[in-house]
Design a protein around this motif. Structure first.
Motif: not given
Length: 434
Positions: A197-204, A216-225, A241-242
């Motif tokens: 999950c991304l916070f602080d406008d994609g910086r964390l 609460v998060a701004d965005s969600a990032l999911v990796f399938g590996l 964005l990030t």
């Protein structure tokens, strides 16, 4: 039932904590929760717990007709069930946005990456193929459902074995496990998901978010590996964005996490295989007896009980029992009526079972008669053996008798004093009357 809205204070608190590399459950931003896998008695049944997020997976198969475009390949269908058992705001039988997102992510991770050898599921070209169905039932929702569902699906697929078949006179005959050994699934690689999950406008970015952090998060990032660090799926959704540097850092950490999870799944599968070969208990019944599956957020409680023993259950071969404070210290009292402090058993972080070590225990108030007190003492000391226990029992009975006699003597003295006072008052009244 609608989901409870988040207040501004909670939102600001979570955001500020993430900026200081702190989280509500004590983890750091790049730290994942503990994962636990338990297999059922049937093939293809797995229960996965990621922290307090729990998912039950079951793989089943049946013969069907293949697709016209792929006549020699089997079919895989993934179904995710979000009911009110997982969270009060989920509605059974309705496809929510979260349900659709989880299903599409798992389909891209498992089906589009072609991790399962679909050609091995073919029985007769253009006529009969095996149709696999992966049912994922979410038991408890505490965040990061995609990761937990992916691990549950992978574990169930590796644990599943389809029945063997034979063709006799153009008829497909399905053999039972007693006739022929079931055939395990063939997988080319083992993919799992890792969410951020991304916070602080994609910086964390924080790994393995909880349910509050997801909201609460701004965005969600999911990796399938998979374990070879090959990317099977990538999903970025939200309102921000990030940077490319943060994306590469998260991908590297997710690849290490995927390899660790796949190795852990293989290890648990080997343990389950050895348990079945040695005819030891396997399945969820043993897990429940060992108190490994819990429904509450706290998997242990600090209790202070009398006449109970604490039995550790993490190692079946080395079962040890610790007695609580002795009956003599609990029951013995000083002459002034004060009780001696009891010994408190310290319960460690490992799970344990509390079992009673006495039978026929009768809890009697202190104000009852001598017979009831003697009966309670005898019942509490049934398990003691030898002459020492008899002496301690007789000593306790004598003490109780002495205390009771003292009480009776005090009562008699008080009654006599009251009677004497009443007699003197009557004599004075008689003199006054005369």
């Amino acid at each position: 039932m609608k989901e409870t809205p988040i207040s501004t204070i909670e939102r600001n608190f979570v955001t500020q904590a993430v900026k200081h590399n702190l989280r509500l459950d004590g983890r750091k931003n790049d730290e994942f929760r503990k994962i636990t896998i338990n297999f059922g008695a049937d093939w293809g049944s797995a229960l996965v717990a990621l922290g307090e997020t729990k998912v039950l997976a079951q793989v089943s198969c049946e013969l069907g007709v293949p697709k016209a475009t792929r006549p020699n390949e089997g079919i895989i269908h993934i179904n995710v069930e979000l009911g009110q058992m997982a969270a009060p705001h989920f509605e059974s039988g309705r496809n929510s946005e979260l349900n659709v997102q989880i299903c599409r992510t798992l389909e891209r991770t498992f089906k589009d990456s072609r991790c399962v050898d679909l050609e091995s599921l073919c029985v007769t070209t253009e006529e009969r193929v095996w149709m696999l169905r992966i049912d994922l039932n979410v038991l408890n929702h505490e965040g990061n459902l995609i990761d937990c569902c992916s691990v549950a699906a992978l574990s169930a697929l590796l644990h599943f074995k389809r029945p063997d078949v034979s063709i006799i006179d153009n008829d497909v005959h399905i053999h039972s496990p007693a006739e022929k050994e079931p055939i395990p699934m063939v997988l080319h690689h083992y993919p799992v998901c890792a969410s951020y999950c991304l916070f602080d406008d994609g910086r964390l970015a924080i790994a393995d978010p909880s349910v509050l952090e997801e909201r609460v998060a701004d965005s969600a990032l999911v990796f399938g590996l998979n374990s070879f660090r090959e990317l099977c799926c990538l999903n970025l959704g939200g309102t921000t964005l990030t940077s490319s540097n943060l994306l590469l850092q998260c991908a590297t950490r997710a690849a290490r996490r995927a390899k660790f999870v796949v190795d852990y799944v293989k290890e648990v599968l080997e343990l389950d295989k050895l348990a079945r070969e040695e005819d030891r208990n396997s399945g969820f019944t043993e897990c429940v007896r060992l108190n490994k599956i819990t429904a509450l957020a706290e998997n242990r409680l600090s209790l202070r009980l009398r006449n109970f023993k604490l039995q550790g259950t993490d190692d079946l071969k080395d079962e040890t029992a610790m007695e609580t404070s002795g009956d003599e210290e609990v029951e013995s009292e000083e002459e002034d009526g004060t009780e001696k402090p009891q010994k408190i058993v310290s319960i460690d972080s490992k799970s344990a079972i509390l079992e009673s070590n006495q039978s026929n225990i009768k809890w009697v108030p202190d104000d009852d008669g001598v017979e009831s007190n003697i009966e309670s003492i005898c019942s509490e000391n049934v398990t003691e053996e030898g002459d020492e226990s008899e002496r301690s029992l007789s000593q306790q009975i004598e003490k109780q008798m002495q205390k009771h006699s003292k009480k009776e003597s005090k009562r008699a003295l008080s009654k006599k004093h009251l009677h004497d006072d009443a007699g003197s008052d009557s004599e004075e009244e008689a003199k006054v009357i005369l």
